[in-house]
Design a protein around this motif. Structure first.
Motif, short mmCIF file in Angstrom:
data_model
loop_
_atom_site.label_atom_id
_atom_site.label_comp_id
_atom_site.label_asym_id
_atom_site.label_seq_id
_atom_site.Cartn_x
_atom_site.Cartn_y
_atom_site.Cartn_z
N ARG A 198 0.84 -1.21 0.00
CA ARG A 198 0.00 0.00 0.00
C ARG A 198 0.87 1.26 0.00
N TRP A 199 1.89 1.27 0.85
CA TRP A 199 2.79 2.44 0.88
C TRP A 199 3.49 2.61 -0.46
N GLU A 200 3.86 1.50 -1.08
CA GLU A 200 4.52 1.59 -2.39
C GLU A 200 3.58 2.25 -3.40
N LYS A 201 2.32 1.85 -3.36
CA LYS A 201 1.40 2.47 -4.34
C LYS A 201 1.21 3.95 -4.02
N LEU A 202 1.28 4.30 -2.73
CA LEU A 202 1.15 5.72 -2.35
C LEU A 202 2.28 6.57 -2.92
N VAL A 203 3.46 5.99 -3.06
CA VAL A 203 4.57 6.77 -3.61
C VAL A 203 4.13 7.40 -4.93
N TRP A 204 3.40 6.64 -5.73
CA TRP A 204 2.89 7.19 -6.99
C TRP A 204 1.62 8.02 -6.77
N ASN A 205 0.70 7.47 -5.99
CA ASN A 205 -0.63 8.09 -5.88
C ASN A 205 -0.61 9.45 -5.17
N THR A 206 0.17 9.55 -4.10
CA THR A 206 0.14 10.79 -3.32
C THR A 206 0.85 11.92 -4.06
N SER A 207 1.68 11.56 -5.02
CA SER A 207 2.38 12.59 -5.80
C SER A 207 1.58 12.96 -7.05
N TYR A 208 1.43 12.03 -7.98
CA TYR A 208 0.82 12.39 -9.27
C TYR A 208 -0.66 12.78 -9.15
N ASN A 209 -1.39 12.12 -8.27
CA ASN A 209 -2.83 12.41 -8.22
C ASN A 209 -3.11 13.88 -7.87
N PRO A 210 -2.66 14.38 -6.70
CA PRO A 210 -3.02 15.77 -6.41
C PRO A 210 -2.33 16.77 -7.34
N ASP B 60 7.84 19.55 -16.93
CA ASP B 60 8.13 20.77 -16.17
C ASP B 60 9.10 20.42 -15.04
N PRO B 61 10.35 20.88 -15.12
CA PRO B 61 11.34 20.47 -14.12
C PRO B 61 10.93 20.83 -12.69
N ASP B 62 10.24 21.96 -12.50
CA ASP B 62 9.81 22.31 -11.15
C ASP B 62 8.75 21.34 -10.63
N CYS B 63 7.87 20.91 -11.52
CA CYS B 63 6.87 19.93 -11.09
C CYS B 63 7.51 18.57 -10.83
N GLU B 64 8.50 18.22 -11.63
CA GLU B 64 9.19 16.96 -11.35
C GLU B 64 9.86 17.03 -9.98
N THR B 65 10.45 18.18 -9.65
CA THR B 65 11.05 18.35 -8.32
C THR B 65 10.00 18.18 -7.23
N LEU B 66 8.83 18.73 -7.46
CA LEU B 66 7.74 18.59 -6.47
C LEU B 66 7.31 17.13 -6.33
N ILE B 67 7.12 16.45 -7.46
CA ILE B 67 6.75 15.03 -7.43
C ILE B 67 7.79 14.23 -6.65
N ARG B 68 9.06 14.48 -6.96
CA ARG B 68 10.14 13.78 -6.26
C ARG B 68 10.09 14.06 -4.76
N GLY B 69 9.85 15.34 -4.43
CA GLY B 69 9.79 15.72 -3.01
C GLY B 69 8.69 14.96 -2.28
N ILE B 70 7.52 14.87 -2.89
CA ILE B 70 6.42 14.13 -2.27
C ILE B 70 6.78 12.65 -2.14
N MET B 71 7.33 12.08 -3.20
CA MET B 71 7.69 10.65 -3.17
C MET B 71 8.69 10.36 -2.04
N GLU B 72 9.69 11.25 -1.91
CA GLU B 72 10.70 11.00 -0.87
C GLU B 72 10.08 11.12 0.52
N GLU B 73 9.13 12.04 0.67
CA GLU B 73 8.46 12.17 1.96
C GLU B 73 7.63 10.93 2.27
N ILE B 74 6.93 10.38 1.29
CA ILE B 74 6.17 9.14 1.52
C ILE B 74 7.11 8.02 1.96
N CYS B 75 8.27 7.93 1.34
CA CYS B 75 9.23 6.90 1.75
C CYS B 75 9.68 7.09 3.19
#
Lengths: 311, 311
Positions: free
Chosen positions: B187-199, B214-229
């Motif tokens: 479930r947490w693994e799926k959240l890495v994708w869901n909590t970032s790309y969905n919102p 968009d490099p700034d959006c990619e940075t944001l996606i990465r930031g969310i993914m790392e926080e979920i981890c």
């Protein structure tokens, strides 16, 4: 007293509000304007500025369609345009700048002066911040809802006799005007409010009261404000202690208020994203400061602003 | 082989897709459904499920308007509803749960099981995650665009004979189905994708390709993914090294894809904000972990979701 030639470039709501009053109260001030979309109307009828307690009619000393038409020697060229990527301010104002012209930028955001300073190294540059609620409602007509103060300073710092004279003209027009030796610090102070409430109001389609009623949004606003304070301090413009709590408390007492960026978004106009959010983010990156709230909000609002034609 | 009574609650696109296939491939499986808005249509005509390579017609073993009408003894009650604050799953399913019923939750997000586990302490609880692109296009009609896999596990951990039997029925239906002893980690693994790309897709009105461009959006996606981890690790479900880069690379090769939350937003449907963003944020707060990207995105999307009637 000799005439003072003033040219207002970007004669939108802010430019017209302050300089109609200035012209009325200072007989020797000759205020000309560049009017584009409403040139014919303004040339024929001037402006009507409607405030809660009075309506003012203002006929400029001269109206030009383009800066290259300006045929006088400006003591002050006052730029009141929005700060948008497509607008090259040095090129825009160049035809009106002569040896003794002081250039005044009454604009939002941070890092908005350096291009002009580099293009006109021998001219005095004055940086200014407006605190006023105004909007253009139709050709030649400005609605003024509240406020109307100015903060001015020589860029990058200091003061001058010419600035004092300009400030005196504003004050004579009942416009409270303060001069600061460190105007950049004041710009950062305004960013504490602008970089937080402006994008959050756009992204949530909410006014200040709706934002402050949501504890998670208040946490986000606080996070952005604290990050702006960190960047300002790194850049040498430390803000006073307690400024974040102060601004939150101040905003909590507002009547519900729509930040200008939300008004721009709703009306399909361009938003000042780079001046207000992108430039402080880049300053943070320059100093190696981590500002995740600002990074999040910047990435989202920038892509959103490009997304009307998408998907 | 004795009959296996299955009741699907929340017979939307996901529930119908998997269990129409299961019913077709397993003669002894008696699949009943609860149909609300399209009860009359489904009762009369069943479902049509349109996939790229085949169309399936499915007539349920029985169709009920309400769970309280269910008159059989369910071996499996399978819940495929969205996870929304207004839906009380334990109360919803109670009439269909008997002594030997296994409860299966095929739903998105994290912390979605505890209420059901507390309400039915003596029933087996199976937690499941679906990977499938499906949507209901009209009454009784489901459009299947891609995928169709399941990951299942006993909650909170482990496996069971009954779970193995259920998985075998899915596999017999050509649905790749994996069993995990540690389904919460998945479930947490799926959240890495869901909590970032969905919102981020909702807030920027952008598909995955537009976000990744968009490099700034990619940075944001990465930031969310790392926080979920970070949160997952604190909660005892450390993710594998390199998962963030892996998911970014995986998404970069997608055809442009609209995350389901963006589809919900565009169609005016409720979004699974709490299951996908609010619950991990609260887990972070529980463990004292700073997750500013998630905090920013949560505050904004939550207020935005309430804002249609505002200002």
């Amino acid at each position: 007293m000799k005439n003072c030639e003033i040219l207002v470039i970007g004669a939108g709501a802010v430019g017209v509000f302050f300089h109609s009053r200035l012209a009325k109260a200072n007989e020797n001030a000759k205020v000309s304007v560049i009017a584009r979309s409403d040139y014919d109307h303004v040339k024929a009828y001037g402006y009507n500025i409607c405030s809660p307690d009075e309506d003012i009619h203002f006929m400029p000393s001269a109206v030009f369609r383009d800066v290259s038409d300006y045929d006088r020697k400006a003591d002050f060229v006052i730029v009141c345009t929005k700060v948008l990527p497509g607008i090259d301010i040095p090129e825009l104002i160049r035809p009106a700048v002569s040896e003794d012209t002081s250039i005044v930028l009454i604009q939002n955001g941070i890092d908005i002066e350096s291009g002009v300073a580099a293009a006109f190294p021998d001219n005095e540059l004055i940086s200014g911040i407006a605190y006023v609620g105004v909007a253009r409602s139709q050709a030649g007509r400005i609605e003024h809802t509240d406020g109307g103060r100015l903060k001015l300073g020589v860029y990058p710092q200091g003061r001058s006799g010419k600035l004092e004279a300009l400030a005196e003209m504003y004050r004579k027009s009942d416009i409270p005007t303060e001069i600061f030796d460190d105007i950049i610090r004041v710009r950062w102070e305004k960013l504490v409010w602008n970089t937080s409430y402006n994008p959050v109001s756009v992204l949530t389609r909410s006014n200040t009261a709706q934002i402050m009623n949501d504890p998670d949004c208040e946490t986000l606003i606080r996070g952005i404000m604290e990050e702006i304070c960190l960047i300002a301090e790194a850049a040498g413009w430390k803000q006073r202690d307690g400024i974040v709590d102060e601004m939150l408390a101040y905003t909590r007492q507002f009547r519900p208020y729509k930040p200008s960026m939300l008004v721009d978004y709703e009306q399909g106009r361009k938003m000042e994203i780079e001046a207000i959010i992108g430039n402080p983010l880049r300053t943070a990156q320059h100093y190696g400061i981590d500002v995740p709230h600002i990074q999040s909000v910047y990435a989202i609002i920038k892509l959103l602003s490009h997304s009307s034609t998408k998907i």
